[in-house]
Design an enzyme around this catalytic site. Structure first.
Site, short mmCIF file in Angstrom:
data_model
loop_
_atom_site.label_atom_id
_atom_site.label_comp_id
_atom_site.label_asym_id
_atom_site.label_seq_id
_atom_site.Cartn_x
_atom_site.Cartn_y
_atom_site.Cartn_z
N ASP A 7 37.42 37.52 -23.41
CA ASP A 7 38.23 37.99 -24.54
C ASP A 7 39.04 36.85 -25.17
O ASP A 7 39.32 35.85 -24.54
CB ASP A 7 39.19 39.10 -24.10
N GLU A 8 39.33 37.05 -26.43
CA GLU A 8 40.25 36.21 -27.19
C GLU A 8 39.93 34.71 -27.11
O GLU A 8 40.78 33.88 -26.81
CB GLU A 8 41.69 36.48 -26.75
N VAL A 9 38.68 34.40 -27.40
CA VAL A 9 38.26 32.99 -27.42
C VAL A 9 38.54 32.42 -28.81
O VAL A 9 37.82 32.70 -29.77
CB VAL A 9 36.77 32.85 -27.07
#
Lengths: 418, 418
Positions: free
Chosen positions: B208-210
Site C-alpha cells: 500500500d501507499e507506494v
C-alpha cells in the site's frame, strides 16, 4: 485550601536532604507530589533524585474533574483510580455528577426507592459506606468532593422511585414537580441527608437544559404560576431556584450551577449572587466559550470553565485540533482584570454516554493531565512543541503507579517501559 | 478450514444431553462456542442450558481481525486476550500487521539488528518464543495467524537496523532498495525465516501507499530501470512484486496485498493471479468501497473487505453512523454472482496511531463483534432494532470471561453485572 509550598532538594548531600515547607497539609501533599516527580530513573537502571529549589502554588484554586455516573455506573475501584490520577496531577475537586435522566445510582437512607427503582441494577448503586469511603480516600489526597444532583431537568431517573417528584406531562424530558409543596418537603429532606454525607461547602444543582414544555403541558403548574404571579417560565424557574437554595441548605452551603439559568436566552433570571457558574457552551469547543465567559463575568458571578474541556467528546483528536485544545487559555476572554478574577478555575468533564468503567481511565488520561497543567501552572507554561515529552513522562509515571492511562494521541513514542 | 457443525441440546433430558457433530476439530470448536452461548443465567441466580437444534456454518471462510503492532507495541497478554475474544466471536484469522514505518518489533534470528535498532525499546519486541506461543494459542482456538511485513513502502523502521535495504533518498517516505541484488538476497533470507516461524499458507506483503518519489530521486534506480527495460514506476513496482513472490516462497505460500497495486490509478500492474486483494479504500467508509470491489472483481482477484471495518477510526460513532456501519453488506456491490464468489471474507482492522495495549481491547470490542456477525451469519441476519440486546448479551458474556470490552456506543443499558 492553601496549596502553596516550598521544596528544596539537595541530592548532592549525604544523606540526601529534602525539605518541604507549607502552611497547610494540602501544601505538603502537593510538595510531596512534586518531590515524587524529581525521582527519575537513572541510566544505570536505578533511580535518582534531582536537586531542586521550588516555590510553587496553583494558578486557580478550583481544579476539578467531573464524572457522570448516571449514564453509566463507574465502579468504586475505578473512581479510586481516578482520585489517584487526580492527585498525581494536582487536581483538587472531584465533581461527582451523580444523577441524570438515565439512572439514579445514589442510595438514600430516607428514600431507598430512588435507587431501588432508579438504578440500572442492584449492583450499580453507591451505598453510603462506599461514598464515605470515597470521600475519605479523596480527602487523604487533598481532593474535595462536590456532588451534583441536577434539577429541575435531567431528573427522569428520580421519577422511577418517586413519581410524584416529577411534573406529569407527555414529553420525554420531564421536569421537577415545581407546583407541589410535597416536592419542596422531599427536596429539603433529601438534601439534608446529602449534607450529612457530603461535607464539602459546595453543592452542584445542575440547572442545565430546562425545556419548559413539560410545565406548559400541566394545568396545575399553570394555575400555580397564576397564583404566585409568575408571568413566564423563566420566572417559574427562578422561583424554583430560590426555593431550592432557601431550603435548610442556605446558611451552610454554597451552590454551583451550569450556565443555563443565566444563559443568553434568559431575560434576567437571578441566582444567589454567591453561586458559581460553570461555563460549558458550546460544549467541547476550544474558542467559542469566550463571549459566554465575558457575558457572565459582567453579571458578577464567579465562574468555572468547562466548555473546551469536555474530554469525552473527541477521544482521538487530530493533531491540529489537539493543539487548539492544548492552547486554551481560561482568561483569554475580553473583560477587565477585576472581572477575570471571578474565574475560580475549571473542570475537565467526562460524560458517559459512550464510556463506562472499562474505558474511562484510558480515555480520561492523559487528556486530563493536559487540562490539569493549564490550571495549576502559570499562564506562560504553554509549549506545544515540548508537550509530548512532558506528557509522555507523566503518562509513564502514572502507568508505573498502576493507572491505565491511554496512549497519547498521534504519538508513537514507546519509550516508557511499563 | 471446514467449520461447519451440528449441535443438539436437550436440556429436558436427565442428565442433560448435548451432542456436537463436525467433520473437523474447527467445527467442533465452533460448536462448543455456540454451546457456551446456550448457557444463560436463570432468574434463580443459577445457570441453565437452553435446548437447541442447530446446523451451522460460516458464510465467509476468512473472518479476520488485524492489529498494527508497529505504531504501538501491543503486549503478548493483550494479544492473547484478543485471540480469546476472536474465538468467542468465531473469527478465524489473526492478521498481524507486524511492521510499518514507525517500529520494527519482530526479532529476527538472522538479522537481529532489525529489532535491536528498529524496535521502540528492548521490551517492545516479539521474541521467537513469544510468537510461537501466540501461534499455538491461536491454533488451539481455531485461529490462523497471517503475518504482514509490508513492502516496498512503510519500511522506514527496517532501515534503522539495515540501512542498505532502503533506497537512498531525501524524502521521509523511503522505499525498498529495489535496484540492489543484496536486497533480494536479504528478503529471501528474511522470509525464509518468517516461513519457519509462521506456518500459515498465507503471507501479507502490504503493497500500500507506494509513492515513487523516493525512487525518482535515486540515480541507481533510474539506471536499473533503464537496464531492465522498465518504462515507468508502475513497471518497476510490478517487477519488484514478481521478484518478491518468486523468492523461495512461491511454491509453498500464497499472498495477500492491500488493494493499491491494482488500484484505480494503476495502468494494469499484474500480481500473482492467486493473490488475495484486501480492499480498504476509502478507509472507514460504509459505502464508497463498492465500486472498488466491483472493479477488482472484474480483474479476477479474490478479495477481502476491510474499508468499512476500520474500527480504530470512529470509536464513538453517532447512532446514525453506527447504523450505516452495521448495515454494511459485503456483497452489495454491483457484479455477477460468480464474481461475488471471489469475496472470501473480510477483516476488521485496528490501526494503532492512537491505540496501544491500554485501550485496544475496550476500543476493539464490541465493535468487532458486530463485524464478526456479518461475516459468520447468513445475509438475512441483520436487525438494527434487536442488535443492542444481542450485543449487550455478547458483551456481558465476554466481560464475564475477563475481556475488557468497552461500552456499547450510545447504550445506557447497564443490565450486565460484571
Amino acid at each position: 485550601m492553601d496549596e502553596s509550598y516550598e521544596l528544596e532538594v539537595n541530592s548532592a548531600a549525604m544523606p540526601l536532604r529534602a525539605q518541604i515547607r507549607s502552611a497547610t497539609e494540602w501544601g505538603a501533599l502537593r510538595g510531596l507530589e512534586t518531590f515524587s516527580q524529581l525521582v527519575v530513573s537513572a541510566s544505570t537502571g536505578r533511580f535518582t533524585v534531582k536537586s531542586a529549589k521550588i516555590k510553587d502554588s496553583p494558578r486557580f484554586p478550583h481544579r476539578g474533574f467531573m464524572i457522570d455516573t448516571s449514564r453509566h455506573f463507574i465502579t468504586v475501584p475505578v473512581l479510586k483510580a481516578t482520585l489517584d490520577a487526580m492527585s498525581y496531577n494536582k487536581l483538587n475537586v472531584f465533581h461527582w455528577h451523580v444523577t441524570d435522566n438515565e439512572y439514579f445510582p445514589y442510595e438514600s437512607a430516607k428514600f431507598p426507592s430512588l435507587s431501588q427503582q432508579g438504578a440500572a441494577n442492584s449492583a450499580s448503586v453507591y451505598r453510603r459506606a462506599d461514598i464515605l469511603d470515597l470521600i475519605n480516600y479523596a480527602s487523604l489526597r487533598g481532593i474535595r468532593v462536590i456532588p451534583e444532583f441536577g434539577t429541575p431537568a435531567h431528573m427522569n431517573s428520580w421519577g422511577k422511585g418517586k413519581p410524584e417528584v416529577l411534573t406529569q406531562c407527555q414529553i420525554a424530558d420531564k421536569l421537577v414537580n415545581v407546583a407541589s409543596g410535597l416536592t419542596y418537603q422531599f427536596l429539603n429532606d433529601f438534601f439534608q441527608e446529602v449534607k450529612t454525607t457530603f461535607p464539602d461547602k459546595y453543592l452542584h444543582f445542575g440547572g442545565d437544559e430546562v425545556n419548559p414544555t413539560c410545565w406548559m403541558e400541566n394545568d396545575v403548574v399553570s394555575q400555580f404560576m397564576e397564583d404566585n404571579n409568575l408571568g413566564d417560565y423563566e420566572k417559574l424557574e427562578e422561583y424554583y431556584y430560590q426555593k431550592l437554595t432557601a431550603l435548610a441548605l442556605n446558611k451552610s452551603r454554597s451552590f454551583i450551577f451550569w450556565e443555563d439559568p443565566v444563559g443568553e436566552d434568559k431575560n434576567g433570571l437571578k441566582l444567589d449572587p454567591a453561586a458559581i457558574i460553570q461555563v460549558w457552551k458550546p460544549m467541547a469547543d476550544p474558542v467559542q466559550w469566550k463571549p459566554n465567559m465575558a457575558r457572565i463575568a459582567n453579571q458578577g458571578y464567579r465562574m468555572l470553565l468547562s466548555s473546551p474541556w469536555y474530554i469525552s467528546h473527541y477521544p482521538f483528536p487530530s493533531n491540529s485540533v489537539l493543539q487548539q485544545y492544548y492552547d486554551v487559555e481560561p482568561l483569554s476572554f475580553t473583560s477587565s482584570a477585576d472581572l477575570k478574577n471571578l474565574v475560580t478555575g475549571g473542570e475537565a468533564a467526562v460524560w458517559t454516554e459512550n464510556i463506562d468503567s472499562t474505558n474511562i481511565t484510558s480515555i480520561a488520561w492523559p487528556a486530563t493531565a493536559r487540562r490539569a497543567e493549564r490550571r495549576w501552572s502559570p499562564e506562560w507554561i504553554v509549549n506545544w512543541n515540548t508537550r509530548k515529552e512532558r506528557f509522555q513522562e507523566q503518562r509513564c509515571r502514572l502507568r508505573l503507579r498502576g493507572i491505565n492511562v491511554g496512549s497519547i494521541s498521534g504519538s508513537f513514542d514507546n519509550t516508557c517501559v511499563c
